[in-house]
Motif scaffolding. Structure first.
Motif, mmCIF file in Angstrom:
data_model
loop_
_atom_site.group_PDB
_atom_site.id
_atom_site.type_symbol
_atom_site.label_atom_id
_atom_site.label_comp_id
_atom_site.label_asym_id
_atom_site.label_seq_id
_atom_site.Cartn_x
_atom_site.Cartn_y
_atom_site.Cartn_z
ATOM 1 N N TYR A 69 7.518 -12.401 85.684
ATOM 2 C CA TYR A 69 6.835 -13.013 84.546
ATOM 3 C C TYR A 69 5.337 -12.742 84.635
ATOM 4 O O TYR A 69 4.829 -12.297 85.657
ATOM 5 C CB TYR A 69 7.080 -14.532 84.517
ATOM 6 N N CYS A 83 0.501 -20.134 78.998
ATOM 7 C CA CYS A 83 1.618 -19.420 78.381
ATOM 8 C C CYS A 83 2.343 -18.640 79.473
ATOM 9 O O CYS A 83 1.727 -18.223 80.451
ATOM 10 C CB CYS A 83 1.117 -18.435 77.330
ATOM 11 N N LEU A 85 5.303 -15.401 79.837
ATOM 12 C CA LEU A 85 6.160 -14.375 79.250
ATOM 13 C C LEU A 85 7.112 -13.922 80.344
ATOM 14 O O LEU A 85 6.684 -13.344 81.350
ATOM 15 C CB LEU A 85 5.330 -13.205 78.727
ATOM 16 N N THR A 109 9.443 -5.866 76.436
ATOM 17 C CA THR A 109 8.716 -6.849 77.231
ATOM 18 C C THR A 109 7.572 -6.193 77.988
ATOM 19 O O THR A 109 6.476 -6.759 78.078
ATOM 20 C CB THR A 109 9.669 -7.571 78.211
ATOM 21 N N VAL A 124 0.208 -15.724 69.585
ATOM 22 C CA VAL A 124 1.395 -15.979 70.399
ATOM 23 C C VAL A 124 2.334 -16.906 69.650
ATOM 24 O O VAL A 124 1.898 -17.898 69.062
ATOM 25 C CB VAL A 124 0.987 -16.626 71.745
ATOM 26 N N GLY A 126 6.132 -18.943 70.311
ATOM 27 C CA GLY A 126 7.112 -19.271 71.334
ATOM 28 C C GLY A 126 7.542 -20.716 71.245
ATOM 29 O O GLY A 126 7.166 -21.443 70.314
ATOM 30 N N VAL A 139 6.611 -17.684 75.742
ATOM 31 C CA VAL A 139 6.340 -16.695 74.701
ATOM 32 C C VAL A 139 7.599 -15.954 74.278
ATOM 33 O O VAL A 139 8.359 -15.465 75.121
ATOM 34 C CB VAL A 139 5.282 -15.686 75.197
#
Length: 176
Positions: A69, A83, A85, A109, A124, A126, A139
């Motif tokens: 991540y 945040c 991802l 990604t 962003v 999410g 996200v």
């Protein structure tokens, strides 16, 4: 609970509220004021209305990339929001027909992760989650902004939506 704080509608009526299914545009200070619902893990409330997905625009002020991540912090001038991802599918060794789909997700990604740079203005989207007792955005999509007016336009849009949409009483079956 404060007397002036609106009461949440019953869960059976959440589907009538468009805020529940859309990405709600919020400024960071407003997003951080959202409260998790104690009886519904993964669900949040804002001024008596259910909320689960958000959109925010801000400048990346910190990043921490790991193997699975990337964590970053967005600052929109009102507060900073963490945040994350996730890269869940990058290490999967799949030999079935889903392999191509996972490879495409991995490529997408990776391209999103490359956009997360210090000083970059990002939009962003999410879902809200809680990690270490702190609200964060997990996200689902992000986009770099090049327009120097995007931040000001986002602020204006958030204020307009709050006063003309989000802060209104939610629709209900009991009304009308």
């Amino acid at each position: 609970m404060l007397a002036s704080e609106p009461v949440m509608k019953p869960v059976r009526e959440w589907g009538l509220d468009p805020m529940y299914f859309s990405h709600v545009r919020l400024l960071a200070f407003d997003l951080l004021a959202v409260r998790p619902l104690p009886h519904m893990p993964g669900r949040f409330g804002r001024r008596g209305r259910p909320l689960r997905k958000v959109e925010m625009l801000g400048v990346v002020v910190s990043t921490d990339q790991k193997e699975r991540y990337i964590r970053f912090t967005l600052d929109d001038g009102t507060a900073c929001v963490p945040c994350v991802l996730w890269m869940n599918h990058s290490r999967l060794q799949v030999t079935n027909p889903k392999r191509l789909e996972l490879e495409l997700q991995n490529e997408l990604t990776m391209s999103l992760m490359r956009q997360v740079k210090l000083g970059q203005l990002l939009r962003v989207q999410g879902r809200l989650t809680v990690f270490n007792n702190q609200i964060q955005i997990t996200v689902s999509s992000l986009q770099g902004e090049r327009d120097p007016n995007a931040e000001v336009l986002h602020w204006m849009e958030c204020m307009r939506l709050a006063s003309h949409c989000y802060d209104l009483k939610p629709p209900s079956q009991s009304n009308g």
